[in-house]
Scaffold this motif. Structure first.
Motif, PDB file in Angstrom:
ATOM      1  N   LEU A  60     -63.969 -29.145   1.632  1.00 43.42           N
ATOM      2  CA  LEU A  60     -62.615 -28.625   1.831  1.00 43.42           C
ATOM      3  C   LEU A  60     -62.447 -28.117   3.257  1.00 43.42           C
ATOM      4  CD1 LEU A  60     -59.901 -27.851   0.398  1.00 43.42           C
ATOM      5  CD2 LEU A  60     -60.931 -25.616  -0.013  1.00 43.42           C
ATOM      6  N   ALA A  61     -63.446 -27.397   3.753  1.00 42.27           N
ATOM      7  CA  ALA A  61     -63.381 -26.865   5.117  1.00 42.27           C
ATOM      8  C   ALA A  61     -63.326 -27.992   6.144  1.00 42.27           C
ATOM      9  CB  ALA A  61     -64.594 -25.970   5.375  1.00 42.27           C
ATOM     10  N   THR A  62     -64.098 -29.057   5.936  1.00 45.16           N
ATOM     11  CA  THR A  62     -64.092 -30.189   6.867  1.00 45.16           C
ATOM     12  C   THR A  62     -62.742 -30.883   6.860  1.00 45.16           C
ATOM     13  OG1 THR A  62     -66.459 -30.510   6.489  1.00 45.16           O
ATOM     14  CG2 THR A  62     -65.257 -32.335   7.485  1.00 45.16           C
ATOM     15  N   ALA A  63     -62.178 -31.104   5.662  1.00 42.10           N
ATOM     16  CA  ALA A  63     -60.855 -31.722   5.576  1.00 42.10           C
ATOM     17  C   ALA A  63     -59.809 -30.855   6.277  1.00 42.10           C
ATOM     18  CB  ALA A  63     -60.486 -31.941   4.109  1.00 42.10           C
ATOM     19  N   HIS A  64     -59.922 -29.543   6.120  1.00 38.41           N
ATOM     20  CA  HIS A  64     -59.001 -28.625   6.793  1.00 38.41           C
ATOM     21  C   HIS A  64     -59.100 -28.763   8.312  1.00 38.41           C
ATOM     22  CE1 HIS A  64     -56.959 -24.833   7.784  1.00 38.41           C
ATOM     23  NE2 HIS A  64     -58.012 -24.535   8.524  1.00 38.41           N
ATOM     24  N   VAL A  65     -60.314 -28.832   8.842  1.00 38.80           N
ATOM     25  CA  VAL A  65     -60.485 -28.982  10.290  1.00 38.80           C
ATOM     26  C   VAL A  65     -59.907 -30.305  10.772  1.00 38.80           C
ATOM     27  CG1 VAL A  65     -62.204 -29.263  12.121  1.00 38.80           C
ATOM     28  CG2 VAL A  65     -62.459 -27.421  10.444  1.00 38.80           C
ATOM     29  N   LEU A  66     -60.139 -31.380  10.031  1.00 36.83           N
ATOM     30  CA  LEU A  66     -59.588 -32.676  10.425  1.00 36.83           C
ATOM     31  C   LEU A  66     -58.061 -32.645  10.448  1.00 36.83           C
ATOM     32  CD1 LEU A  66     -61.964 -35.084   8.461  1.00 36.83           C
ATOM     33  CD2 LEU A  66     -61.916 -34.688  10.932  1.00 36.83           C
ATOM     34  N   ARG A  67     -57.468 -31.956   9.486  1.00 38.76           N
ATOM     35  CA  ARG A  67     -56.008 -31.871   9.443  1.00 38.76           C
ATOM     36  C   ARG A  67     -55.470 -31.000  10.566  1.00 38.76           C
ATOM     37  NH1 ARG A  67     -54.140 -30.227   3.511  1.00 38.76           N
ATOM     38  NH2 ARG A  67     -52.122 -30.280   4.571  1.00 38.76           N
ATOM     39  N   THR A  68     -56.071 -29.850  10.782  1.00 37.94           N
ATOM     40  CA  THR A  68     -55.527 -28.908  11.769  1.00 37.94           C
ATOM     41  C   THR A  68     -55.787 -29.352  13.207  1.00 37.94           C
ATOM     42  OG1 THR A  68     -57.542 -27.563  11.588  1.00 37.94           O
ATOM     43  CG2 THR A  68     -55.657 -26.933  10.214  1.00 37.94           C
ATOM     44  N   THR A  69     -56.749 -30.240  13.417  1.00 42.08           N
ATOM     45  CA  THR A  69     -57.000 -30.761  14.762  1.00 42.08           C
ATOM     46  C   THR A  69     -56.344 -32.115  14.994  1.00 42.08           C
ATOM     47  OG1 THR A  69     -59.102 -31.771  14.047  1.00 42.08           O
ATOM     48  CG2 THR A  69     -59.190 -29.522  14.957  1.00 42.08           C
ATOM     49  N   GLY A  70     -55.604 -32.609  14.000  1.00 44.35           N
ATOM     50  CA  GLY A  70     -54.882 -33.862  14.153  1.00 44.35           C
ATOM     51  C   GLY A  70     -55.732 -35.102  14.027  1.00 44.35           C
ATOM     52  N   GLN A  71     -56.954 -34.973  13.527  1.00 41.83           N
ATOM     53  CA  GLN A  71     -57.832 -36.144  13.400  1.00 41.83           C
ATOM     54  C   GLN A  71     -57.691 -36.840  12.053  1.00 41.83           C
ATOM     55  OE1 GLN A  71     -61.792 -35.744  15.334  1.00 41.83           O
ATOM     56  NE2 GLN A  71     -61.236 -33.584  15.526  1.00 41.83           N
ATOM     57  N   ALA A  72     -56.923 -36.271  11.146  1.00 45.36           N
ATOM     58  CA  ALA A  72     -56.606 -36.906   9.870  1.00 45.36           C
ATOM     59  C   ALA A  72     -55.271 -36.358   9.402  1.00 45.36           C
ATOM     60  CB  ALA A  72     -57.694 -36.635   8.836  1.00 45.36           C
ATOM     61  N   GLY A  73     -54.364 -37.258   9.007  1.00 47.55           N
ATOM     62  CA  GLY A  73     -53.059 -36.824   8.569  1.00 47.55           C
ATOM     63  C   GLY A  73     -52.910 -36.840   7.061  1.00 47.55           C
TER      64      GLY A  73
END
Length: 268
Positions: free
Chosen positions: A78-91
Motif C-alpha cells: 500500500l505504501a509503495t502504491a501511494h508513493v507511485l501515485r503521489t510522485t506521478g509514476q502511476a496513475g
C-alpha cells in the motif's frame, strides 16, 4: 537513493503502520537490501523497480523486515502504491511482481488504495501445546493460514481479550513460520466488524502495528462467521489502523489510506 517513510492503513500521520519505500532502477544484492531494511528498522521496507514493457507486471517488488525477506506484505505494498501515485509514476492500476505472484493496487474511494491479494487458505488445527500459555489466553479455535501468510490465526472470545494480550514473545516465536494473529468479533457499535493483533517475533517484529497480509486470512474467517463479503477490521495495536476487506473467492481486496511522513536521501 531516495527513501520515504509512509504510514499505511491510516489517513493521518503517526498512526497505521509505517513502511520504508525505495524506488530503484534495479535491485542491488540481497545483502544490501537487508542492510537497508535493518537500518530503517521498521516492520517492513519495500524495494521496487520498474519492469520493461510487455512484462506480466509494471514493477518488481520485494519486502524486508529488519531480520528477513518476507513472502507477502500488505502495508508496504500500500505504501509503495501511494508513493507511485503521489510522485506521478502511476496513475491508475499498477501491478507488482512479487514472491506471492502478481499483486495489483488501484484507486478506491476518497483517495483510498485497493489492493488485490490472494486469499489465504484456512485449515483448522488443534491448539498446539504451549500456545495458550505463550499467548496468555485460551483460544476458541486455531487455523493455519497457508504458505504465503505462514501464521496461526487464533480466535479469542471478545475484543477485550485481544486488547488485554501480553504474550511471552520468545515462547510465541516457536509456534509458526512467521507469527500469530489473534482475533475476535468487535464490540457492538464500534464502526468495525472484528479486531486483531499480530505478533511476529520470529522475523524480528514483536507486534506489527497493522498487517495487510493477515487480513487475507481474517477476511475469509470473519466473512464465514459474520455472513458478509465486505467487512472492516480494526488492528488494535498502539498505533491502530483500519483495513477494509472484500472476499472474492480466491482473491481478497484490502482497502486503506496512506500518508507520507518523511522523505530523504539514503547516503550510504
Amino acid at each position: 537513493m531516495r527513501i520515504r517513510i509512509v504510514d499505511a492503513f491510516t489517513d493521518r500521520p503517526f498512526a497505521g503502520n509505517p513502511a520504508g519505500v525505495l524506488l530503484l532502477d534495479a535491485f542491488p544484492p540481497d545483502s544490501r537490501l537487508q542492510q537497508i531494511a535493518a537500518e530503517v528498522n521498521l516492520s517492513e521496507t519495500a524495494f521496487a523497480h520498474p519492469l520493461p514493457a510487455g512484462a506480466d507486471a509494471d514493477w518488481a517488488l520485494r519486502w524486508f523486515t529488519p531480520a528477513a525477506e518476507v513472502d507477502l506484505c500488505g502495508h508496504a505494498t500500500l505504501a509503495t502504491a501511494h508513493v507511485l501515485r503521489t510522485t506521478g509514476q502511476a496513475g491508475g492500476a499498477v501491478r507488482f511482481a512479487t514472491r506471492s505472484g502478481v499483486l495489483s493496487a488501484d484507486a478506491g474511494e476518497d483517495g483510498a488504495i485497493v489492493l488485490d491479494f490472494p486469499t489465504a487458505p484456512l485449515t483448522p488445527v488443534p491448539t498446539p501445546p504451549g500456545l495458550a500459555a505463550a499467548l496468555g489466553a485460551q483460544p476458541l479455535s486455531v487455523h493455519d493460514t497457508g504458505p504465503n501468510v505462514g501464521d496461526l490465526l487464533v480466535e479469542l472470545p471478545d475484543e477485550a481479550a485481544v486488547s488485554a494480550l501480553r504474550p511471552d514473545l520468545r515462547a510465541l516465536a516457536e509456534h509458526s513460520r512467521r507469527g500469530v494473529i489473534a482475533t475476535a468479533p468487535a464490540t457492538a457499535g464500534q464502526g468495525y466488524d472484528y479486531v486483531s493483533r499480530c505478533f511476529f517475533p520470529r522475523v524480528g517484529i514483536d507486534e506489527d502495528p497493522v498487517t495487510g497480509s493477515a487480513h487475507t486470512a481474517l477476511a475469509p474467517f470473519w466473512s464465514g462467521r459474520l455472513g458478509g463479503a465486505r467487512l472492516t477490521g480494526w488492528q488494535a495495536s498502539a498505533r491502530g489502523g483500519l483495513v477494509g476487506t472484500e472476499l472474492r473467492g480466491e482473491r481478497t481486496l484490502l482497502t486503506g489510506h496512506a500518508v507520507t511522513v518523511i522523505e530523504g536521501q539514503l547516503l550510504a
